[in-house]
Design a protein around this motif. Structure first.
Motif, short mmCIF file in Angstrom:
data_model
loop_
_atom_site.label_atom_id
_atom_site.label_comp_id
_atom_site.label_asym_id
_atom_site.label_seq_id
_atom_site.Cartn_x
_atom_site.Cartn_y
_atom_site.Cartn_z
N UNK A 10 -14.00 -55.08 -128.35
CA UNK A 10 -15.64 -55.09 -128.22
C UNK A 10 -15.90 -53.90 -128.71
N UNK A 11 -16.57 -53.76 -129.08
CA UNK A 11 -17.79 -52.51 -129.06
C UNK A 11 -16.86 -51.05 -130.22
N UNK A 12 -16.03 -52.05 -131.24
CA UNK A 12 -14.96 -51.06 -131.60
C UNK A 12 -14.00 -50.52 -131.21
N UNK A 13 -13.76 -50.71 -130.27
CA UNK A 13 -11.92 -50.26 -129.24
C UNK A 13 -11.43 -51.36 -129.42
N UNK A 14 -10.16 -51.64 -129.11
CA UNK A 14 -9.20 -52.05 -128.86
C UNK A 14 -8.21 -51.80 -127.17
N UNK A 60 -1.63 -49.60 -120.32
CA UNK A 60 -2.40 -50.25 -120.49
C UNK A 60 -3.22 -48.45 -121.46
N UNK A 61 -3.58 -49.00 -123.00
CA UNK A 61 -4.31 -47.83 -123.33
C UNK A 61 -5.47 -48.42 -124.24
N UNK A 62 -6.21 -47.22 -125.44
CA UNK A 62 -7.46 -48.11 -125.81
C UNK A 62 -7.13 -47.27 -126.66
N UNK A 63 -7.37 -48.32 -127.90
CA UNK A 63 -7.16 -47.46 -129.70
C UNK A 63 -9.22 -47.44 -130.05
N UNK A 64 -9.43 -47.29 -130.70
CA UNK A 64 -10.61 -47.14 -131.77
C UNK A 64 -10.57 -47.79 -132.78
N UNK A 65 -10.58 -49.17 -133.11
CA UNK A 65 -11.07 -50.20 -133.97
C UNK A 65 -11.81 -49.05 -135.45
N UNK A 90 -1.72 -44.66 -132.34
CA UNK A 90 -2.21 -43.42 -131.83
C UNK A 90 -3.85 -43.56 -131.01
N UNK A 91 -3.07 -43.86 -129.46
CA UNK A 91 -4.72 -43.71 -128.30
C UNK A 91 -5.62 -42.93 -129.06
N UNK A 92 -6.77 -43.39 -128.03
CA UNK A 92 -7.78 -42.83 -127.25
C UNK A 92 -7.84 -40.76 -127.53
N UNK A 93 -6.09 -40.39 -126.76
CA UNK A 93 -6.04 -39.10 -125.81
C UNK A 93 -5.15 -39.38 -126.99
N UNK A 94 -4.24 -39.09 -127.65
CA UNK A 94 -3.92 -38.78 -128.59
C UNK A 94 -2.28 -39.35 -128.38
N UNK A 95 -2.23 -40.38 -127.24
CA UNK A 95 -0.81 -40.22 -126.84
C UNK A 95 -0.13 -41.64 -128.20
N UNK A 96 1.39 -41.35 -128.47
CA UNK A 96 1.79 -42.23 -129.34
C UNK A 96 2.62 -43.07 -128.62
N UNK A 97 2.30 -44.35 -129.46
CA UNK A 97 2.93 -45.31 -129.53
C UNK A 97 3.70 -46.01 -130.80
N UNK A 98 5.06 -46.26 -130.60
CA UNK A 98 5.92 -47.00 -132.00
C UNK A 98 6.18 -48.14 -131.40
N UNK A 99 5.99 -49.50 -132.60
CA UNK A 99 6.61 -50.07 -132.21
C UNK A 99 8.19 -50.14 -133.47
N UNK A 100 9.36 -50.56 -133.35
CA UNK A 100 10.03 -49.94 -134.29
C UNK A 100 9.88 -51.31 -135.17
N UNK A 101 10.15 -52.67 -134.66
CA UNK A 101 10.14 -53.30 -135.69
C UNK A 101 9.28 -54.75 -135.53
#
Length: 192
Positions: free
Chosen positions: A128-132, A144-149, A165-176
């Motif tokens: 909502x409002x441009x964020x995921x 829980x984290x937030x990203x910009x759409x 990559x979330x709003x704070x620059x933290x990275x998460x990966x889905x390998x498959x």
């Protein structure tokens, strides 16, 4: 004393400019030095950091960076001075070519710098409002984290691998992504 004008119109002292020094610094920056088991020794410091002895010089602390963090995480490791400029001292071509204890020490530093939990379950995603707003389970637990759409918050690294990559620059990966359930993939569809 000769004076010139700076970018904002103020005067600068042109005699302070040392062309030879600048050329020497440029050549030093452009020279690629490989650090190997024969010319470099990495040691752990009392504070848990890494020091380096190379070319007759001891660096009490060094920074460790991946040159190709996604495609070659164990190769072309940049070793830099632990200063604001982080000038490169040299490059480790392959971690596997160093003594195991030293390679493991550098891997530990890289894992701290490039901390990237893997998403193993997608509980919910709201937008909502441009964020995921993500509610997921990672290899390090629930998160829980937030990203910009839009933009580059979600990047496909291959046909199945995704980096978020979330709003704070933290990275998460889905390998498959194919290992997620159909329902989980459907929740991600809007972002991929």
């Amino acid at each position: 004393m000769r004076h010139g004008h700076g970018p904002k119109g103020g005067e600068i002292d042109l005699e302070e400019f040392d062309e030879e020094k600048m050329k020497a610094e440029s050549e030093d920056l452009l020279e690629l030095r490989y650090l190997t088991k024969d010319n470099a020794v990495f040691k752990r410091t009392k504070g848990g950091f890494v020091s380096l002895e190379y070319a007759g010089q001891v660096y009490d602390r060094v920074y460790v960076y991946r040159t190709f963090p996604v495609t070659l995480p164990e190769e072309y490791i940049s070793i830099r001075e632990a200063t604001e400029k982080a000038r490169e001292i040299g490059m480790v071509e392959k971690l596997s070519e160093l003594p195991k204890d030293q390679a493991d020490m550098l891997r530990e530093q890289l894992n701290l710098r490039y901390f990237t939990p893997e998403i193993i379950k997608v509980r919910d995603i709201k937008h909502e409002y441009g964020y995921g707003y993500f509610n997921v389970v990672t290899t390090y637990g629930a998160c829980r984290f937030t990203i910009r759409m839009g933009g580059d918050s979600v990047v496909s690294l291959s046909d199945k691998r995704v980096m978020i990559t979330d709003l704070d620059g933290n990275r998460f990966e889905i390998p498959d992504i194919n290992k997620l359930t159909a329902n989980e993939r459907k929740k991600l569809d809007l972002f991929i």
